[in-house]
Design a protein around this motif. Structure first.
Motif, PDB file in Angstrom:
ATOM      1  N   ALA A   1      32.326  53.018  43.877  1.00  0.00           N
ATOM      2  CA  ALA A   1      33.250  52.146  44.818  1.00  0.00           C
ATOM      3  C   ALA A   1      32.502  51.483  45.776  1.00  0.00           C
ATOM      4  O   ALA A   1      31.467  52.127  46.402  1.00  0.00           O
ATOM      5  CB  ALA A   1      34.370  52.959  45.143  1.00  0.00           C
ATOM      6  N   ILE A   2      32.639  50.347  46.321  1.00  0.00           N
ATOM      7  CA  ILE A   2      31.788  49.559  47.450  1.00  0.00           C
ATOM      8  C   ILE A   2      33.144  49.507  48.418  1.00  0.00           C
ATOM      9  O   ILE A   2      33.882  48.510  47.965  1.00  0.00           O
ATOM     10  CB  ILE A   2      31.417  48.498  47.057  1.00  0.00           C
ATOM     11  N   HIS A   3      33.169  50.075  49.402  1.00  0.00           N
ATOM     12  CA  HIS A   3      34.280  49.870  50.563  1.00  0.00           C
ATOM     13  C   HIS A   3      33.925  48.635  51.401  1.00  0.00           C
ATOM     14  O   HIS A   3      34.670  48.356  52.249  1.00  0.00           O
ATOM     15  CB  HIS A   3      34.098  51.213  51.372  1.00  0.00           C
ATOM     16  N   SER A   4      32.895  48.160  51.545  1.00  0.00           N
ATOM     17  CA  SER A   4      32.147  47.080  52.595  1.00  0.00           C
ATOM     18  C   SER A   4      31.981  45.811  52.202  1.00  0.00           C
ATOM     19  O   SER A   4      31.243  45.192  52.510  1.00  0.00           O
ATOM     20  CB  SER A   4      30.852  47.722  53.208  1.00  0.00           C
ATOM     21  N   VAL A   5      32.915  45.283  51.196  1.00  0.00           N
ATOM     22  CA  VAL A   5      32.878  43.868  50.903  1.00  0.00           C
ATOM     23  C   VAL A   5      33.609  43.172  51.813  1.00  0.00           C
ATOM     24  O   VAL A   5      34.583  43.308  52.160  1.00  0.00           O
ATOM     25  CB  VAL A   5      33.617  43.738  49.520  1.00  0.00           C
ATOM     26  N   ASP A   6      32.761  42.180  52.807  1.00  0.00           N
ATOM     27  CA  ASP A   6      33.197  41.396  53.925  1.00  0.00           C
ATOM     28  C   ASP A   6      32.748  39.866  53.778  1.00  0.00           C
ATOM     29  O   ASP A   6      33.132  39.319  54.876  1.00  0.00           O
ATOM     30  CB  ASP A   6      32.462  42.124  55.018  1.00  0.00           C
ATOM     31  N   ARG A   7      32.280  39.527  52.680  1.00  0.00           N
ATOM     32  CA  ARG A   7      32.084  37.986  52.809  1.00  0.00           C
ATOM     33  C   ARG A   7      32.166  37.604  51.235  1.00  0.00           C
ATOM     34  O   ARG A   7      31.762  38.346  50.462  1.00  0.00           O
ATOM     35  CB  ARG A   7      30.778  37.653  53.592  1.00  0.00           C
ATOM     36  N   ILE A   8      32.260  36.217  51.104  1.00  0.00           N
ATOM     37  CA  ILE A   8      32.489  35.592  49.908  1.00  0.00           C
ATOM     38  C   ILE A   8      31.048  35.683  49.086  1.00  0.00           C
ATOM     39  O   ILE A   8      30.853  35.871  47.795  1.00  0.00           O
ATOM     40  CB  ILE A   8      33.228  34.284  49.752  1.00  0.00           C
ATOM     41  N   LYS A   9      30.056  35.341  49.999  1.00  0.00           N
ATOM     42  CA  LYS A   9      28.538  35.256  49.149  1.00  0.00           C
ATOM     43  C   LYS A   9      28.365  36.524  48.539  1.00  0.00           C
ATOM     44  O   LYS A   9      27.525  36.670  47.364  1.00  0.00           O
ATOM     45  CB  LYS A   9      27.681  35.024  50.294  1.00  0.00           C
ATOM     46  N   LEU A  10      28.618  37.649  49.016  1.00  0.00           N
ATOM     47  CA  LEU A  10      28.499  38.881  48.653  1.00  0.00           C
ATOM     48  C   LEU A  10      29.213  39.351  47.185  1.00  0.00           C
ATOM     49  O   LEU A  10      28.813  39.910  46.345  1.00  0.00           O
ATOM     50  CB  LEU A  10      28.716  40.169  49.604  1.00  0.00           C
ATOM     51  N   VAL A  11      30.544  38.793  47.366  1.00  0.00           N
ATOM     52  CA  VAL A  11      31.419  38.493  46.056  1.00  0.00           C
ATOM     53  C   VAL A  11      30.624  37.845  44.901  1.00  0.00           C
ATOM     54  O   VAL A  11      30.524  38.360  43.661  1.00  0.00           O
ATOM     55  CB  VAL A  11      32.921  38.261  46.229  1.00  0.00           C
ATOM     56  N   ASP A  12      30.038  36.828  45.308  1.00  0.00           N
ATOM     57  CA  ASP A  12      29.393  36.020  44.404  1.00  0.00           C
ATOM     58  C   ASP A  12      28.262  36.994  43.742  1.00  0.00           C
ATOM     59  O   ASP A  12      28.045  36.881  42.504  1.00  0.00           O
ATOM     60  CB  ASP A  12      28.601  34.628  44.905  1.00  0.00           C
ATOM     61  N   SER A  13      27.484  37.707  44.540  1.00  0.00           N
ATOM     62  CA  SER A  13      26.373  38.438  44.088  1.00  0.00           C
ATOM     63  C   SER A  13      26.591  39.587  43.118  1.00  0.00           C
ATOM     64  O   SER A  13      26.128  39.753  42.078  1.00  0.00           O
ATOM     65  CB  SER A  13      25.566  39.068  45.198  1.00  0.00           C
ATOM     66  N   LEU A  14      27.939  40.322  43.818  1.00  0.00           N
ATOM     67  CA  LEU A  14      28.500  41.371  42.545  1.00  0.00           C
ATOM     68  C   LEU A  14      28.897  40.746  41.651  1.00  0.00           C
ATOM     69  O   LEU A  14      28.825  41.744  40.489  1.00  0.00           O
ATOM     70  CB  LEU A  14      29.539  42.132  43.787  1.00  0.00           C
TER      71      LEU A  14
ATOM     72  N   GLU B   1      42.656  36.714  53.141  1.00  0.00           N
ATOM     73  CA  GLU B   1      43.271  36.401  52.003  1.00  0.00           C
ATOM     74  C   GLU B   1      42.164  35.621  50.926  1.00  0.00           C
ATOM     75  O   GLU B   1      42.346  35.807  49.999  1.00  0.00           O
ATOM     76  CB  GLU B   1      44.377  35.505  52.393  1.00  0.00           C
ATOM     77  N   ALA B   2      41.702  34.676  51.887  1.00  0.00           N
ATOM     78  CA  ALA B   2      40.368  34.022  51.078  1.00  0.00           C
ATOM     79  C   ALA B   2      39.541  35.072  50.166  1.00  0.00           C
ATOM     80  O   ALA B   2      39.363  34.874  48.944  1.00  0.00           O
ATOM     81  CB  ALA B   2      39.756  32.909  51.805  1.00  0.00           C
ATOM     82  N   LEU B   3      39.126  36.023  51.035  1.00  0.00           N
ATOM     83  CA  LEU B   3      38.097  36.848  50.431  1.00  0.00           C
ATOM     84  C   LEU B   3      38.788  37.856  49.350  1.00  0.00           C
ATOM     85  O   LEU B   3      38.378  38.017  48.205  1.00  0.00           O
ATOM     86  CB  LEU B   3      37.672  37.766  51.361  1.00  0.00           C
ATOM     87  N   ALA B   4      40.018  38.175  49.422  1.00  0.00           N
ATOM     88  CA  ALA B   4      40.788  38.907  48.505  1.00  0.00           C
ATOM     89  C   ALA B   4      40.933  38.133  47.097  1.00  0.00           C
ATOM     90  O   ALA B   4      40.935  38.716  46.164  1.00  0.00           O
ATOM     91  CB  ALA B   4      41.916  39.461  49.042  1.00  0.00           C
ATOM     92  N   GLU B   5      41.262  36.973  47.408  1.00  0.00           N
ATOM     93  CA  GLU B   5      41.606  36.082  46.165  1.00  0.00           C
ATOM     94  C   GLU B   5      40.325  35.878  45.480  1.00  0.00           C
ATOM     95  O   GLU B   5      40.195  35.529  44.179  1.00  0.00           O
ATOM     96  CB  GLU B   5      42.236  34.756  46.658  1.00  0.00           C
ATOM     97  N   ARG B   6      38.950  35.759  46.206  1.00  0.00           N
ATOM     98  CA  ARG B   6      37.723  35.774  45.425  1.00  0.00           C
ATOM     99  C   ARG B   6      37.423  36.713  44.789  1.00  0.00           C
ATOM    100  O   ARG B   6      37.171  36.596  43.447  1.00  0.00           O
ATOM    101  CB  ARG B   6      36.972  35.226  46.549  1.00  0.00           C
ATOM    102  N   ILE B   7      37.668  38.014  45.304  1.00  0.00           N
ATOM    103  CA  ILE B   7      37.551  39.324  44.433  1.00  0.00           C
ATOM    104  C   ILE B   7      38.323  39.184  43.215  1.00  0.00           C
ATOM    105  O   ILE B   7      37.975  39.577  41.958  1.00  0.00           O
ATOM    106  CB  ILE B   7      37.698  40.500  45.389  1.00  0.00           C
ATOM    107  N   GLU B   8      39.693  38.883  43.443  1.00  0.00           N
ATOM    108  CA  GLU B   8      40.635  38.932  42.226  1.00  0.00           C
ATOM    109  C   GLU B   8      40.106  38.081  41.077  1.00  0.00           C
ATOM    110  O   GLU B   8      40.397  38.315  39.875  1.00  0.00           O
ATOM    111  CB  GLU B   8      41.924  38.653  42.668  1.00  0.00           C
ATOM    112  N   SER B   9      39.579  36.950  41.505  1.00  0.00           N
ATOM    113  CA  SER B   9      38.881  36.022  40.321  1.00  0.00           C
ATOM    114  C   SER B   9      37.813  36.518  39.680  1.00  0.00           C
ATOM    115  O   SER B   9      37.466  35.925  38.713  1.00  0.00           O
ATOM    116  CB  SER B   9      38.719  34.662  41.078  1.00  0.00           C
ATOM    117  N   GLU B  10      37.177  37.765  40.090  1.00  0.00           N
ATOM    118  CA  GLU B  10      35.953  38.063  39.487  1.00  0.00           C
ATOM    119  C   GLU B  10      36.171  39.243  38.727  1.00  0.00           C
ATOM    120  O   GLU B  10      36.398  40.468  38.963  1.00  0.00           O
ATOM    121  CB  GLU B  10      35.101  38.446  40.507  1.00  0.00           C
ATOM    122  N   GLY B  11      36.212  39.044  37.268  1.00  0.00           N
ATOM    123  CA  GLY B  11      36.681  39.844  36.248  1.00  0.00           C
ATOM    124  C   GLY B  11      36.059  41.217  36.245  1.00  0.00           C
ATOM    125  O   GLY B  11      36.763  42.240  35.921  1.00  0.00           O
TER     126      GLY B  11
END
Ligand SMILES: *Cc1c(COP(=O)(O)O)cnc(C)c1O
Length: 224
Positions: free
Chosen positions: A96-109, A140-150
């Motif tokens: 688990a990663i507790h510290s996701v705090d920006r969209i760019k990091l979601v892109d990388s993950l 909300e924008a960050l949560a939605e971006r994570i949701e879109s990442e399968g």
């Protein structure tokens, strides 16, 4: 005091705080933060029944996990600030990663594509943008971006109480942010909050995952 007695004492305090809050302690996960301590300490904790540990530096996480690969069922939580270039290493070593705090990091993950990685949105509870965490306006924008990442499973929110102000009102704000994330993803019901000095307040305000270090491990060795 021994490690075993400190662990037992903290668990008793968790049970007391849960009872006082009218909550079931079984719904609260105690993560032992082992940063800066050697792998041998994690091994001792494991022998005492600990199955959730937390680390805040990528290299340290990767090295300890490799060294302790034989400890079945031990879950590794990454709780530190994460650079995008370390996303691959950390997603390979963390459960688990507790510290996701920006969209760019979601892109990388997301591009790493590690399957079924639990992630939490870290929210900044201070007015200082330099502290870790997304500003509440961007939640909300960050949560939605994570949701879109399968490959990522959005689990909830994480925060650290601000320095120099009481923790309780900050954790109360966090409970409101958690609700906003649940409006986007109803199963994202984790609240990762509460450290050695403020976990009782976090429990009152709904924390499901406590990150407790020094109260259990004793003082950390010097940071190198
Ligand atoms: C170190 C750390 C903890 C644990 O802190 P203690 O005060 O030792 O309990 C919890 N959360 C984060 C993000 C940390 O970096």
């Amino acid at each position: 005091m021994t490690l075993a007695s400190r662990l037992a004492e903290v668990d008793e305090r968790i049970a007391d705080a849960a009872r006082a809050a009218g909550r079931d302690a079984n719904g609260i996960t105690r993560i032992v933060v082992t940063k800066f301590h050697p792998a041998a300490l994690v091994r001792e904790l494991y022998a005492l029944g600990v199955r959730e540990v937390g680390e805040n530096r990528a290299q340290e996480l990767v090295a300890k996990r490799a060294e302790l690969a034989g400890l079945d069922g031990l879950r590794w939580n990454f709780i530190g600030q994460l650079q995008s270039k370390k996303a691959r290493a950390v997603s390979g070593a963390a459960d688990a990663i507790h510290s996701v705090d920006r969209i760019k990091l979601v892109d990388s993950l997301g591009s790493v594509g590690e399957d079924e990685l639990d992630v939490l949105v870290q929210v900044n509870l201070t007015d200082d943008a330099g502290r870790g965490g997304v500003e509440p306006a961007g939640l909300e924008a960050l949560a939605e971006r994570i949701e879109s990442e399968g490959s990522l499973r959005l689990r909830g929110v994480m925060a650290v109480a601000p320095l120099g102000e009481p923790a309780a009102p900050a954790f109360e704000r966090l409970a409101g942010y958690a609700e906003r994330v649940r409006a986007i993803s109803p199963d994202a019901n984790w609240i990762s909050a509460g450290m050695s000095h403020d976990f009782a307040d976090a429990i009152i305000h709904g924390a499901t995952h406590l990150r407790i270090g020094s109260a259990i491990t004793g003082p950390r060795p010097m940071q190198v």
